[in-house]
Design an enzyme around this catalytic site. Structure first.
Site, PDB file in Angstrom:
ATOM      1  N   LEU A 498       0.602  -1.381   0.087  1.00 19.18           N
ATOM      2  CA  LEU A 498      -0.035   0.053  -0.024  1.00 19.18           C
ATOM      3  C   LEU A 498       1.068   1.237   0.084  1.00 19.18           C
ATOM      4  O   LEU A 498       0.541   2.182  -0.360  1.00 19.18           O
ATOM      5  CB  LEU A 498      -0.821  -0.036   1.217  1.00 19.18           C
ATOM      6  CG  LEU A 498      -1.902  -1.128   1.423  1.00 19.18           C
ATOM      7  CD1 LEU A 498      -2.601  -1.112   2.631  1.00 19.18           C
ATOM      8  CD2 LEU A 498      -3.082  -0.806   0.068  1.00 19.18           C
ATOM      9  N   GLY A 499       2.010   1.051   0.325  1.00 22.78           N
ATOM     10  CA  GLY A 499       2.824   2.415   0.613  1.00 22.78           C
ATOM     11  C   GLY A 499       4.050   2.082   1.486  1.00 22.78           C
ATOM     12  O   GLY A 499       4.317   0.833   2.227  1.00 22.78           O
ATOM     13  N   GLY A 502       6.821   5.629   7.720  1.00 20.14           N
ATOM     14  CA  GLY A 502       8.127   6.200   8.198  1.00 20.14           C
ATOM     15  C   GLY A 502       8.962   5.040   8.769  1.00 20.14           C
ATOM     16  O   GLY A 502      10.138   5.022   8.627  1.00 20.14           O
ATOM     17  N   PHE A 503       8.482   3.672   9.033  1.00 23.83           N
ATOM     18  CA  PHE A 503       9.383   2.531   9.575  1.00 23.83           C
ATOM     19  C   PHE A 503       9.094   1.628   8.864  1.00 23.83           C
ATOM     20  O   PHE A 503       9.782   0.457   9.188  1.00 23.83           O
ATOM     21  CB  PHE A 503       8.768   2.511  11.209  1.00 23.83           C
ATOM     22  CG  PHE A 503       8.982   3.583  11.927  1.00 23.83           C
ATOM     23  CD1 PHE A 503      10.285   4.048  12.255  1.00 23.83           C
ATOM     24  CD2 PHE A 503       7.720   4.307  12.466  1.00 23.83           C
ATOM     25  CE1 PHE A 503      10.484   5.396  13.176  1.00 23.83           C
ATOM     26  CE2 PHE A 503       8.024   5.474  13.355  1.00 23.83           C
ATOM     27  CZ  PHE A 503       9.407   5.816  13.659  1.00 23.83           C
ATOM     28  N   GLY A 504       8.841   1.665   7.525  1.00 20.69           N
ATOM     29  CA  GLY A 504       8.826   0.375   6.827  1.00 20.69           C
ATOM     30  C   GLY A 504       7.513   0.144   5.996  1.00 20.69           C
ATOM     31  O   GLY A 504       6.645   1.065   6.121  1.00 20.69           O
ATOM     32  N   VAL A 506       3.850  -0.896   4.281  1.00 21.95           N
ATOM     33  CA  VAL A 506       2.320  -1.427   4.549  1.00 21.95           C
ATOM     34  C   VAL A 506       1.978  -2.074   3.410  1.00 21.95           C
ATOM     35  O   VAL A 506       1.784  -2.038   2.389  1.00 21.95           O
ATOM     36  CB  VAL A 506       1.578   0.060   5.007  1.00 21.95           C
ATOM     37  CG1 VAL A 506       0.340  -0.480   5.480  1.00 21.95           C
ATOM     38  CG2 VAL A 506       2.256   0.694   6.045  1.00 21.95           C
ATOM     39  N   LYS A 520       1.574  -3.561   8.801  1.00 20.30           N
ATOM     40  CA  LYS A 520       2.687  -2.606   8.796  1.00 20.30           C
ATOM     41  C   LYS A 520       3.982  -3.489   9.114  1.00 20.30           C
ATOM     42  O   LYS A 520       3.940  -3.948  10.425  1.00 20.30           O
ATOM     43  CB  LYS A 520       2.521  -1.594   9.695  1.00 20.30           C
ATOM     44  CG  LYS A 520       3.777  -0.537   9.958  1.00 20.30           C
ATOM     45  CD  LYS A 520       3.127   0.505  10.850  1.00 20.30           C
ATOM     46  CE  LYS A 520       4.154   1.535  11.139  1.00 20.30           C
ATOM     47  NZ  LYS A 520       3.882   2.468  12.177  1.00 20.30           N
ATOM     48  N   ASP A 617       3.504  13.315  15.310  1.00 20.02           N
ATOM     49  CA  ASP A 617       3.804  13.098  13.979  1.00 20.02           C
ATOM     50  C   ASP A 617       2.279  13.374  13.127  1.00 20.02           C
ATOM     51  O   ASP A 617       2.023  12.583  12.294  1.00 20.02           O
ATOM     52  CB  ASP A 617       4.454  11.977  13.699  1.00 20.02           C
ATOM     53  CG  ASP A 617       5.311  12.072  12.420  1.00 20.02           C
ATOM     54  OD1 ASP A 617       5.351  13.187  11.709  1.00 20.02           O
ATOM     55  OD2 ASP A 617       5.415  10.896  11.757  1.00 20.02           O
TER      56      ASP A 617
END
Ligand SMILES: *[C@@H]1O[C@H](CO)[C@@H](O)[C@H](O)[C@H]1NC(C)=O
Ligand SMILES: *[C@@H]1O[C@H](CO)[C@@H](O)[C@H](O)[C@H]1NC(C)=O
Ligand SMILES: *[C@@H]1O[C@H](CO)[C@@H](O)[C@H](O)[C@H]1NC(C)=O
Ligand SMILES: *[C@@H]1O[C@H](CO)[C@@H](O)[C@H](O)[C@H]1NC(C)=O
Ligand SMILES: *[C@@H]1O[C@H](CO)[C@@H](O)[C@H](O)[C@H]1NC(C)=O
Ligand SMILES: *[C@@H]1O[C@H](CO)[C@@H](O)[C@H](O)[C@H]1NC(C)=O
Ligand SMILES: *[C@@H]1O[C@H](CO)[C@@H](O)[C@H](O)[C@H]1NC(C)=O
Ligand SMILES: *[C@@H]1O[C@H](CO)[C@@H](O)[C@H](O)[C@H]1NC(C)=O
Ligand SMILES: *[C@@H]1O[C@H](CO)[C@@H](O)[C@H](O)[C@H]1NC(C)=O
Ligand SMILES: *[C@@H]1O[C@H](CO)[C@@H](O)[C@H](O)[C@H]1NC(C)=O
Length: 809
Positions: A498-499, A502-504, A506, A520, A617
């Protein structure tokens, strides 16, 4: 240096003991308290009485204040109406034994206390530990409330202290009501008052002049049906006393290390409850009423149900329809779909979680039960509803309402049921033949459900040897098997991606039962270590709000760290608003609904969830949209939880996203709920303008989006900021109001930015907003960010990833 500080400390100690030794808590007839002279201090040092000048005023008043704060918290004022304009005031007991405030030179009495009975012997005026100033016979020890000749607790000003009674002494007719100050400089009684209304079913009411402004609703044995939830409160305990002699509400502290007060505030049209904690040495807002826009009296008219999370906020109760057909015109309330017969042919439908209606026309009987109540209500053709008077245990007593039902709302804090009169035909649709079908269908579904669940349990048991039964920190959060997740996502196939967060990455997944999930997968090199992961898991598992994305479970196995969320079919907000085609799908009505949802979600994080959570964030790519375009805040990897009394933090590791970070956070690393408010302000600007703050480029001026908005504000040309795609749907005043609110959120000083609860009130309300001050980060364009031109829109969120800086020390 050391000697100096030693001397200073000694000096302070000396003064402390000096103060302590000479502090007095009472005066007798021969003594007095004069302006500039000594003061009275309660035995425990909590309260002090003396002369003071409020705010910027030069007038002198006799008052009692909370002594632990350097900045006086005045809780009571004697001569509220008649100030003294110089320092000639004296508080004394006059020769007939009454406390009076007089001006020394010309002997004019500016204030005097009215005694309830004659003093028999000599009297003493004493400031008690409770903050109560009492006049008592010198002989009596003075702890029985009835034995006082006079007490300040009978004449409240704008502050309710623990043990104070708000309401009526029915024997003497004395009413104790709080009234706001006129302004911070003038303690004379303002328009806003709060007391208990004397009527069939008494209730707590806040008035603006003689008009009802807010109702707490009747007391139901546990709480006021429309007020804050008091069930799980270990700090203070609220009580309501209703007998032949007295009718009042009061509260007392349970947690003795805390202190709490309730203050009427005219500026903010609120009554706020503050709690004091000795550890932080300041007041925190614990709750406020009205809680939101729905709190205002009769907002949705008769039979209207106000729901804060909806837009428009007014709905009709089931069985009713809007009286006027005009869109958004709810002032006239709702009318029945089917007329009443006004006979025994009518019946009642139960509505739960209700704030009870205005009880001006109500009647109660403490010994009748619910069935007797129903029968009696049905007999009287003007009786429109009934309920239990006290809902404790199985419930008892009877309350009835006559005439139209006003100021109702369904409120998840409430545990109250209300039975509303309905026509037989309306009942028919609920309980008639259709009911049977529903029962059959439900029964079939239930059997099928049991079979399916049984099958899965059987299947899981037989296949899942590696299945762990662990739960993360005892939070009922399922741990998924890595195999299950790999299957669901086609082995983390690129097609399911999906995209990139910030941390990996999804992924989208589908579980065997067909449920869609978002997965995620934290990259192994990601900065989100096991601690951040745990943080996120524990945090989100505790949070339940319709505007926060829901965590379904997690998977920590082999090298993998994976979080499983509910799947949001419409991706994130940036996917829409920065895209020329898709942005057309979000007209103004939808955007306002989204703004409203984000504000509610953030308010929940900041204040309503029992924890204080700073997201750190917040940005468009972290706001996901469900199939109905309801916004849900996601990505709590950077969030911080605070204990109730701490609300600001500092970090050496500045993490967040350029373009959304508040100046004090980006520069100093200090963050607070107000840095989230700043990010919310940016989000608001982006939603209204359809332009990114980061990379905003305007051909005519070298300004950031904030700077551009500020320029247009000063020039009075805000309409130029509005996304042209809104077209017909654009409600100009609403849009302008949103920009105005965003400018308030973007103010440079965190302290002057509004809290999210004020933002929610401002979004829903139509009162005049304060003038914004110059925003933070005006001309500040980060050199490393190359401005995207407007013709080259950029919608992928991958170049807007969360950054992490290690600040050089
Ligand atoms: C106080 O008020 C009196 C009468 O209104 C006036 O004459 C006097 O100058 C005032 N004093 C001060 C200090 O303002
Ligand atoms: C204070 O004001 C009162 C009345 O305004 C006046 O009679 C008195 O002389 C004044 N006292 C001083 C010390 O200014
Ligand atoms: C004292 O001063 C006050 C305030 O100026 C005035 O109202 C009052 O009449 C004066 N009293 C006497 C006895 O002069
Ligand atoms: C003392 O004050 C009371 C209350 O205002 C008043 O009724 C009484 O006359 C005063 N007595 C004297 C001697 O001033
Ligand atoms: C005392 O009683 C009088 C007359 O009933 C009233 O005008 C006055 O406001 C009362 N004073 C106080 C301080 O309540
Ligand atoms: C309070 O009432 C006054 C007079 O009716 C009105 O002008 C004012 O707007 C009201 N205030 C609020 C906050 O509703
Ligand atoms: C009321 O709120 C305003 C604005 O926040 C504040 O300045 C003022 O001190 C408050 N007043 C009281 C009595 O708390
Ligand atoms: C109530 O119902 C009865 C019986 O159906 C009917 O005769 C009567 O007219 C109805 N009354 C009203 C007020 O509708
Ligand atoms: C309340 O209800 C009880 C039981 O029905 C009855 O005996 C009593 O008279 C009622 N009291 C009032 C004030 O109506
Ligand atoms: C219904 O109750 C109201 C309020 O108690 C009363 O005034 C009215 O007379 C009653 N009507 C009937 C028909 O009993």
């Amino acid at each position: 240096m050391d000697i100096l500080s030693f001397l200073l400390i000694s000096l302070k100690l000396l003064f402390f003991f000096y103060d302590f030794a000479f502090a007095i808590d009472s005066i007798s007839s021969s003594e007095s308290i004069s302006d500039g002279g000594r003061t009275l201090v309660s035995g425990d040092g909590r309260f002090e009485l003396g002369f003071f000048s409020p705010g910027s005023s030069k007038n002198r008043y006799v008052g009692i204040w909370y002594k632990k704060v350097p900045d006086k918290t005045v809780v009571w004022v004697a001569n509220r109406i008649k100030p003294i304009n110089n320092s000639s005031g004296v508080l004394m007991i006059n020769s007939t034994g009454s406390p009076v405030v007089v001006m020394r030179q010309n002997k004019t009495v500016v204030w005097s206390a009215n005694l309830t009975k004659e003093a028999k012997s000599s009297v003493v005026l004493q400031l008690l530990n409770s903050g109560n100033l009492v006049l008592r016979d010198e002989q009596s020890s003075g702890d029985g409330l009835g034995s006082y000749l006079w007490q300040s607790f009978d004449y409240p000003c704008d502050t309710l202290l623990p043990e104070m009674k708000l309401g009526w002494d029915l024997k003497t007719g004395l009413e104790r009501r709080l009234s706001s100050w006129t302004s911070p400089d003038d303690p004379s009684p303002g328009d806003f008052t709060w007391g208990v209304e004397l009527q069939g079913n008494p209730e707590s009411v806040m008035w603006n002049g003689s008009n009802k402004f807010y109702r707490g609703g009747p007391w139901n044995g546990i709480a006021f049906s429309g007020g804050p939830d008091l069930r799980h409160n270990s700090i203070f305990e609220v009580n309501f006393v209703n007998n032949e002699d007295e009718l009042y509400s009061t509260f007392k502290m349970i947690d003795k290390s805390m202190f709490s007060i309730v203050v009427m505030n005219k500026t903010r049209n609120l009554r706020e409850r503050f709690t004091w904690s000795d550890t932080t040495q300041n007041w925190n807002v614990y709750s406020h009423e009205p809680r939101d826009y729905c709190g205002y009296y009769g907002r949705c008219g008769a039979y209207g149900n106000c729901i804060t999370t909806q837009s428009p906020i007014c709905r009709c109760l089931d069985g009713f329809k809007p009286k006027s057909t005009g869109y958004r015109d709810w002032s006239e309330g709702c009318v029945r779909n089917n007329a009443l017969n006004y006979s025994k042919l009518d019946g009642f439908i139960k509505f739960n979680l209700m704030k009870l209606p205005d009880a001006t026309n109500s009647w109660v009987n403490k010994s009748m039960n619910l069935e007797q109540c129903r029968v009696k209500c049905l007999e009287n053709s003007s009786c429109m509803a009934y309920s239990n008077l006290d809902i404790r245990g199985r419930g008892n007593g009877c309350a009835m309402w006559f005439g139209d039902l006003i100021d109702i709302k369904q409120n998840s804090n409430s545990v109250q049921d209300l039975y509303i009169r309905m026509s037989a035909s309306e009942l028919g649709t609920k309980e008639g033949p259709k009911m049977k079908i529903v029962v059959i269908v439900t029964a079939t579904a239930a059997v099928a459900g049991v079979l399916i669940v049984g099958y899965y349990i059987y299947k899981k048991k037989s296949e899942g040897k590696g299945k762990t039964d662990q739960k993360i920190e005892d939070l009922e959060l399922p741990l998924f098997e890595l195999d299950t997740i790999a299957n669901a996502t086609n082995n983390f196939s690129i097609n399911n991606k999906l995209g990139e967060g910030g941390f990996g990455p999804v992924f989208k997944g589908t579980l065997v039962d067909g449920q869609e999930i978002a997965v995620k997968r934290l990259s192994k090199i990601s900065t989100q270590g096991i601690n951040e992961l745990k943080n996120e898991v524990i945090l989100i598992a505790k949070l339940q709000h319709r505007n926060l994305v829901k965590l379904l479970g997690c998977c920590i196995q082999r090298e993998e760290k994976i979080l499983i969320y509910e799947f949001m079919p419409n991706k994130s907000l940036d996917h829409f608003i920065f895209d020329q085609t898709r942005s057309k799908l979000l007209d103004w009505t939808k955007r306002f609904h989204i703004i409203w949802g984000i504000a509610r979600g953030l308010l929940y994080l900041h204040q309503d969830s029992r924890l204080l959570i700073i997201h750190r964030d917040l940005k468009t790519s972290n706001v996901l949209l469900d199939h109905e375009m309801n916004p849900k805040i996601s990505d709590f990897g950077l969030a911080r939880i605070f204990n109730g009394d701490q609300n600001e933090g500092k970090t050496n590791r500045v993490v967040g996203t350029y373009g959304y970070m508040a100046p004090e956070y980006a520069i100093d690393g200090t963050f607070s709920i107000k840095s989230d408010v700043f990010s919310f302000g940016i989000l608001l600007l982006e939603l209204v303008s359809g332009k990114k703050n980061r990379g905003f480029y305007h051909p005519d001026c070298n300004l950031s989006l904030i700077g551009y908005a500020w320029k247009l504000w000063k020039e009075g040309k805000l309409l130029e900021l509005i996304d042209p795609i809104f077209g017909e749907s654009c409600n100009e005043s609403e849009v302008i109001r949103c920009i105005h609110i965003s400018l308030l959120c973007l103010e440079h000083q965190p302290d002057t930015r509004p809290s999210m609860s004020s933002v929610v009130l401002m979004l829903g309300g139509d009162n005049v907003l304060p003038e914004p001050k110059q925003p933070g980060f005006l001309m500040d364009r980060k050199p490393q960010l190359e401005p995207d031109s407007l013709n080259k829109p950029d919608f992928s969120s991958s170049n807007e990833v969360t950054i992490s800086l290690l600040e050089a020390r």
